[in-house]
Structure formats: C-alpha cells, structure tokens
Design a protein around this motif. Structure first.
Motif, PDB file in Angstrom:
ATOM      1  N   HIS A 265     -39.421  10.989 -42.260  1.00 24.45           N
ATOM      2  CA  HIS A 265     -40.482  10.983 -42.615  1.00 24.45           C
ATOM      3  C   HIS A 265     -41.456  12.176 -42.017  1.00 24.45           C
ATOM      4  CE1 HIS A 265     -40.446   6.769 -43.393  1.00 24.45           C
ATOM      5  NE2 HIS A 265     -40.430   6.435 -41.990  1.00 24.45           N
ATOM      6  N   PRO A 266     -41.009  13.795 -43.021  1.00 27.85           N
ATOM      7  CA  PRO A 266     -41.401  14.912 -42.867  1.00 27.85           C
ATOM      8  C   PRO A 266     -42.897  14.881 -42.967  1.00 27.85           C
ATOM      9  CG  PRO A 266     -39.746  15.444 -44.557  1.00 27.85           C
ATOM     10  CD  PRO A 266     -40.059  14.009 -44.263  1.00 27.85           C
ATOM     11  N   GLY A 267     -43.872  15.183 -41.691  1.00 26.70           N
ATOM     12  CA  GLY A 267     -44.647  14.987 -42.105  1.00 26.70           C
ATOM     13  C   GLY A 267     -45.566  14.895 -41.210  1.00 26.70           C
ATOM     14  N   ALA A 268     -45.071  13.679 -40.705  1.00 31.09           N
ATOM     15  CA  ALA A 268     -45.099  12.896 -39.713  1.00 31.09           C
ATOM     16  C   ALA A 268     -46.504  13.012 -39.138  1.00 31.09           C
ATOM     17  CB  ALA A 268     -44.206  11.305 -39.649  1.00 31.09           C
ATOM     18  N   THR A 269     -47.579  12.777 -38.467  1.00 30.31           N
ATOM     19  CA  THR A 269     -48.179  12.993 -37.606  1.00 30.31           C
ATOM     20  C   THR A 269     -48.317  12.059 -36.753  1.00 30.31           C
ATOM     21  OG1 THR A 269     -50.775  12.210 -38.435  1.00 30.31           O
ATOM     22  CG2 THR A 269     -49.807  14.357 -39.301  1.00 30.31           C
TER      23      THR A 269
ATOM     24  N   ASN B 201     -50.787  10.095 -36.028  1.00 30.41           N
ATOM     25  CA  ASN B 201     -51.169   8.806 -36.262  1.00 30.41           C
ATOM     26  C   ASN B 201     -49.873   7.722 -36.279  1.00 30.41           C
ATOM     27  OD1 ASN B 201     -53.381   9.190 -35.563  1.00 30.41           O
ATOM     28  ND2 ASN B 201     -54.355   9.678 -37.692  1.00 30.41           N
ATOM     29  N   PHE B 202     -49.033   8.511 -37.259  1.00 31.35           N
ATOM     30  CA  PHE B 202     -47.396   7.867 -37.749  1.00 31.35           C
ATOM     31  C   PHE B 202     -46.900   7.187 -36.981  1.00 31.35           C
ATOM     32  CE2 PHE B 202     -43.566   7.695 -39.853  1.00 31.35           C
ATOM     33  CZ  PHE B 202     -44.231   7.053 -40.556  1.00 31.35           C
TER      34      PHE B 202
ATOM     35  N   ASP C 262     -47.968   4.829 -35.262  1.00 28.85           N
ATOM     36  CA  ASP C 262     -49.365   3.674 -34.968  1.00 28.85           C
ATOM     37  C   ASP C 262     -48.889   2.361 -36.144  1.00 28.85           C
ATOM     38  OD1 ASP C 262     -50.302   4.564 -32.902  1.00 28.85           O
ATOM     39  OD2 ASP C 262     -51.617   5.377 -33.229  1.00 28.85           O
ATOM     40  N   SER C 263     -48.990   3.399 -37.376  1.00 28.88           N
ATOM     41  CA  SER C 263     -47.709   2.395 -38.375  1.00 28.88           C
ATOM     42  C   SER C 263     -46.826   1.223 -37.950  1.00 28.88           C
ATOM     43  CB  SER C 263     -48.103   3.051 -39.993  1.00 28.88           C
ATOM     44  OG  SER C 263     -46.923   4.398 -39.344  1.00 28.88           O
TER      45      SER C 263
ATOM     46  N   MET D 116     -56.794  -6.373 -36.392  1.00 29.99           N
ATOM     47  CA  MET D 116     -57.635  -5.871 -38.221  1.00 29.99           C
ATOM     48  C   MET D 116     -55.640  -7.039 -39.801  1.00 29.99           C
ATOM     49  SD  MET D 116     -58.728  -2.722 -39.875  1.00 29.99           S
ATOM     50  CE  MET D 116     -57.581  -1.731 -38.505  1.00 29.99           C
TER      51      MET D 116
END
Lengths: 254, 463
Positions: B405-409, B411-412, B414-415, B429
């Motif tokens: 997943h190029p560009g994963a930050t 935060n990614f 945590d998904s 949630m």
C-alpha cells in the motif's frame, strides 16, 4: 379485476422508470458480488465468485457497480432538488407527521380497531420508507465503500480505526437493505394481494383508476377535484401540506 | 625344578578340569600335547621388548574353524620337534606365522586384501583382521559389525583421488548410540560383504558420501520419494554436489532420531544456512528454543518441511503460510501454555487479506500476492508483538504495509483490528455498530413480516 374499460392514470415518466430499473440492476449486482464476499464461507458464495472469474473480478464488478450506484444516487438527489426548487415539483417524498399517523391508522385497521385504512397521497408511508432507505442507505454505502476502496487515502487524513468502522457499517447496512428489499419491496410489488401477480406500474408508468382510488385517494382527489371514492377519516388529511401537481402528474386515459 | 613340577601338576589339573567340563571334546593327541603347555598363562618376550602371549585354550581351538586341522598345520611343528626360534619383534613373528595362511588361501584375489597386503600395501597380515587361534568362518563373522571393525576399528587413513584423506576408523560406541544399532555395516554398505570388499576409487570424499546416501532409500523409500520434490534434490540435480543428502542432516554412523533433539535438528540447517539461523536464533521462536529450551516452538523443518522442502520462493509456499502458522497457533493445548490466542488465524481468514488469499488458493491463482502472516510478522525475524516498544512495532508495521500500500501513513496499520474479535475495549465503534445492527435487523424483519401478515389477514377477513 382490471377491465378493458378501466381508466388509467399516468404515474411515472420513462426517465423515472429507467431510473428504477438501473437502480435495480445495480443493486442486484452489488448484492450478488457483495454478499458473496460477506458470506465467503458458503459454497454458493464461492460458486458465485468463481462464476465471476475469481475474487478480483467479483470485486471489480462490485466497485464499478458501486460507482454506478453513486452516479444514480447523486443524479437523483440533484434532479429532485432541482425539480423541487426550480421547477416547483411537488416534494412528494417529504416525510410528514401524517405518514406516522397513516402507519398507525393502517395497523389499527388491520387489527380491526377502525373501519378504514389510511388514505394516502402520491406516495404512502411504505413507499417513503423504502425511498429514504435507498437514498440514505445508498449515501452510507457510497461513503463507506469508498473508504474501503481507498483506505490509504482515508487514513492519510483520518484515524485508521475508521476503516473497520466503515466495513462494519457497509456490511451490516448491506444486509439490512437486502432484507428490506426482499421482504418488504418484493411483497409490496409482487405478492401483496392488492397487486398479485405483479404491480405493473413501474413497467407501464400507468396506474388503474381503481387502484389509484384505493391507494392514493388524496392524490386523486387533488388532481381531479372529485370527491373521494371511498370514505376516509377526514381528520388526518391536511390539504395545506400539498403543492401544485407537477408536470408528470396529469390525468390521462388509458 | 620345583617350579617345573608345579607347572606340570597345574597343567594336568587344568586339562582334567577342562576335559571334564566338555563332554565329547575332540582334540588330537598332538594338539593336547601342545595345549599341555600353552594353556597355561605364559608369554614370550622379544628382543625389542614386545611381549607375545602364548596362552591358547582348548576352547579357542575348538571354536576356530581350523579346530580340526591341528596346531601343526599352521605352526609347522609338533610337540616333539618344538623349534626354538628367535624373532626381532612381534610383528616379524606374526608375519611369518601368517604366511602359512597363504598355503591354503589365495587371498590376493580379494581386492581389499590386495590393497592392504600387496606391494604398495600397508603391510597388514591375515591375522590382523581374521585373528589367529579363534579364526571363524568369514560368513559367521560378518553377522555382526565386529568383523568390519577388525579393520575399521583401527585408525587407518585412506586417500581419495583428489588427495583428500579420511580415516577409516568407525567408533563402536558411536554405532551403538545410533538408531541403527541393530543393523549391520553391510546393510548400508551394500556392495561390501565379508567375502568381498571391492576396492572403489572415489574422486572425493563428497562423491563417496553421495553414493552412500543413495543406500538410505533401500529402507526409507517414502522419505526418498519426498526428497524428489525438494529444493535440495533440485539443486543437486542441477550439478551442485554440496546440496545436502540424507547423511548431511542425519549423520552416517551416528544417525540419531531427528525428533528427539529439536535444537540439534535446527542446527543441521545452520551448517549451510548460518545467516538465516542467526536471524532465527534471535526471533521469538528461536530464542525460546535456544535460550529457554522450549520445544513447542517451530524449528526450520516445521515450516519448510524436511524432505519435501520445495523452497520458500514458490507461490505455493507463500499461500500455504497461514496454514503453516495455524499448525501451532490454532492448537489450544500449545497456545494456552503461553497465553496466546487461538483466534489469530481465523480472524485473518475472515478479513480482507484472508478472504482474498483463500479465494486465490481455491481457484489456483497462487501467483497473486496478498498479505499472509509473514508479510506483517516477518519471516525468520518474527518478534513478539506485545513486547518492547509499541511505537517501534507500529513503525515497522507501517513499513510492511507500505510494501503493498504505497503511501500508507502511520494511521494505516490501525485499520486492521489486530486479530481481535471486535470488543468494547479494543474496537468499541465496530463492536457497537455490529451489535446495533444485530439487534436492529431482526427487529426490522420481524416488524415488516408482522405488517405483511396483518395485511394479508385483513384482506382475507374483508373478503
């Protein structure tokens, strides 16, 4: 029931009919490719996915169908808003207090607590329920679907925890929508004793006078100025709620 | 004089004792005369100080295959004409005595004899291997390993064509500790028998090993068949003779059970794959095995397989990784001990990557890449997820996500809700949404069905 002499009233134009069937096709594609992913452990799902040529193709079909749904939903919202605001169409899908009263009245009627059922306008509460289910549910599915399609972009701006949230919403809302359509819409359009074997209005765009009088007496009275064919509780009808009939809603002979 | 009388008396006593113990013993008179003296404990000292024991018992002679030919047949003299000879040393004596063997046995037909005793030989003599007074039939000797060990128990060096030297010594203690202790040498060394020890000229020690390892399949054909699918066999068939064969991992004379000592088993792989082993040794699995002697952890062969190890760079290997990990991580009896969840594989399989992997696998699209266990957890460097610095773990995870997943930050990662079934504390949630719908969907269905039934009922009543 329907005789050849019976009069018909135009209900939907060709654009609305096309819109319904495009929505139906998109919805079916989404359900087939989506639920087979949700219930991937079942053999039927595996057969479906195999028939599509594998999970990647099934997902591709699902995503492009999703785009189609998004386009349909968006154009509908734009056209309806434009129609209501600029062309002074009657906002017939707006939910009123009367819709809740109608629902209660009908249940009381079914239970034998009152003489007659609710007398409804152009769209009754059952139809409004489905309509808003499709519009609001569609919005939800489009939003969450995009989040699942582009998780890297979403997490670039938002917390990662939202991706599984989007999945939970998407997958559960899908199941809810399918259940409502299968049970409620299919019953009302095919199996209900009022329409069985099939409600043809969405094919022909015309409704018989007898059904019009039975199901949409308020609208009929408003359009024709004639008194209602059947007695109805006057108290629940508030004429002030309704606007001038739109261009499509003219009386027509069959 | 006194001693002599005593000696005769003692000898007579011993003979009578021996004779009374063995009914029907047939020794010629000549031989009895020899034993009259030689059954006593006595020895001869050579000029150089070597000592030769002269004791021969009646039992020795009787048990010998040569028991019936009499002492004089080999020694050339009888009690009457006992010669007094002097020898430089024991070796010279033995060599002269052994020369008698050649009167009957033309031993140089045997190639191994020729090599040992021929012109360029080692100077070995018959009795070195076959013994003297207790000579047995060769066939009889060959039943155990002792016969072979007569030579191979000695430190002798052989030279391969390429100049490599190797000892022929085989330690009996090693053989006895082997799982094959009940087999004979000739069970594996098939071209060799007691009668014939063909002389084989190998280019190198490795060549000899390769040929010898071929014999394992005579019994272990199932394992051999598996190796044909293995990467090591493939490498070998491409001409790399360093690729391991049976004996490289299992040993030759010191064959041990591969199951008993798992650390030793893993160390076999280290012989060639030392860099990988060093990484493994630091991983959560390797460290547990090496430092804490926890045998539950996987060793190399648990993931890579032993005989049919097809190599980790195949698509099939990749896609079977979740199954491999499930082999332990779904077993309650193992995971319980370490407080680990058995849900890890299932939670993976129910999520996006797992579902995709499952379908790829099901429809044979194994060449497509989708994240499996090792893509997030690492391969040989698998670390404990909960240990150490959580920030570093997450940072590493982000890097791994970015591979696909190029560009994963940051935060990614945590998904992915980390192998947890959604619950109130881990994914509140998701948990609440799931429960909300779980209650709302049945409520909706029941409500709508109720309206339908009421509607139909009203319709029927009205008619």
């Amino acid at each position: 029931m329907h005789t050849t002499q019976e009069k018909y009233i135009k209900r939907f134009g060709p654009l609305r009919i096309a819109e319904h069937w495009l929505n139906a096709l998109t919805f079916i594609l989404l359900v087939v490719t989506g639920l087979s992913q949700k219930f991937h452990n079942y053999e039927l799902s595996q057969w479906v996915i195999m028939s599509f040529g594998g999970i990647d193709t099934a997902r591709l079909v699902h995503r492009y169908s999703g785009i189609m749904l998004a386009v349909l939903t968006l154009q509908h919202v734009l056209v309806a808003s434009f129609g209501v605001i600029a062309l002074k169409w009657q906002p017939s899908m707006i939910i009123h207090k009367k819709d809740f009263q109608d629902a209660i009245a009908n249940i009381r009627y079914y239970l034998g607590l009152q003489e007659h059922g609710a007398s409804c306008d152009r769209f009754d509460y059952k139809q409004k329920f489905e309509y808003w289910g499709v519009v609001v549910g569609g919005m939800l599915m489009i939003g969450t679907g995009l989040a699942l399609w582009f998780p890297t972009i979403v997490t670039h701006y938002l917390p990662g925890e939202l991706v599984p949230v989007a999945k939970a919403l998407h997958t559960n809302e899908a199941l809810l929508a399918v259940m409502v359509i299968i049970i409620w819409h299919i019953y009302n359009a095919i199996f209900s004793p009022e329409v069985i074997p099939l409600d043809t209005v969405i094919f022909t765009g015309k409704i018989s006078l007898s059904r019009m009088l039975h199901e949409h007496p308020v609208e009929y009275r408003r359009l024709s100025g004639e008194p209602p064919a059947i007695a109805e509780p006057q108290a629940i009808y508030e004429p002030g709620d309704y606007q001038v009939p739109a261009e499509e809603e003219t009386l027509q002979d069959a | 004089m006194k001693y002599r009388q005593l000696l005769i008396l003692m000898t007579a006593f011993i003979i009578s004792l021996a004779a009374s113990g063995r009914c029907g013993a047939v020794l010629s008179e000549d031989d009895q005369a020899c034993l009259g003296c030689h059954e006593a404990q006595q020895s001869m000292t050579f000029k150089n100080g070597d000592i030769l024991k002269l004791k021969v018992t009646a039992q020795d002679v009787e048990k010998s295959v040569h028991g019936t030919i009499g002492c004089s047949a080999c020694h050339g003299f009888t009690a009457e004409n006992h010669q007094r000879k002097s020898y430089k040393n024991k070796k010279e004596f033995s060599a002269l005595a052994a020369r008698q063997c050649l009167q009957c046995h033309s031993t140089l037909d045997n190639p191994i004899h020729k090599k040992l005793m021929g012109e360029s030989g080692t100077g070995a003599i018959c009795t070195d291997c076959h013994g003297s007074h207790r000579i047995k039939r060769v066939r009889e000797l060959a039943r155990g390993n002792q016969y072979c060990l007569t030579c191979h128990g000695k430190e002798m060096t052989l030279t391969y064509k390429n100049g490599e030297k190797a000892t022929i010594l085989v330690q009996e203690s090693v053989l006895n500790a082997s799982v094959h202790k009940n087999l004979s040498c000739v069970d594996c060394h098939v071209r060799v028998s007691a009668e014939s020890h063909p002389l084989r000229d190998f280019r190198s020690k490795r060549d000899f090993m390769l040929v010898m390892a071929d014999n394992c399949r005579r019994c272990h054909f199932d394992k051999y068949a598996k190796t044909l699918e293995g990467i090591h066999f493939k490498v070998m068939s491409q001409g790399n003779t360093h690729a391991p064969v049976c004996t490289d991992c299992h040993g030759s004379h010191a064959i041990a059970s591969a199951r008993k000592d798992r650390l030793a088993n893993a160390k076999k792989c280290e012989q060639c794959h030392s860099a990988v082993y060093a990484v493994y040794a630091k991983s959560v699995h390797g460290a547990a095995l090496i430092d804490e002697h926890i045998e539950d952890v996987p060793i190399c062969s648990d993931c890579h397989k032993a005989h049919d190890n097809a190599g980790p760079h195949t698509a099939d290997f990749r896609i079977s990784v979740p199954q491999t990990c499930a082999g332990c991580h779904e077993k309650k009896e193992i995971m319980q001990k370490y407080g680990l969840s058995t849900k890890v594989v299932d939670t993976y399989l129910q999520d996006f990557h797992g579902v995709t992997m499952k379908f790829y696998r099901q429809f044979g699209k194994t060449d497509k890449q989708i994240a499996v266990c090792i893509d997030c957890h690492g391969v040989h460097d698998i670390a404990r997820v909960k240990s150490g610095n959580a920030a570093i773990v997450k940072q590493n995870l982000t890097k791994r996500c970015q591979k696909c997943h190029p560009g994963a930050t940051a935060n990614f990662p945590d998904s992915w809700i980390s192998h947890y079934e959604p619950n109130f504390s881990k994914a509140p949630m998701v948990f609440m949404i799931d429960w909300g719908y779980r209650m709302f969907i049945p409520f909706m269905i029941v409500g709508l069905l109720l309206q339908i039934f009421l509607h139909i009922w009203r319709y029927i009543v009205n008619r």
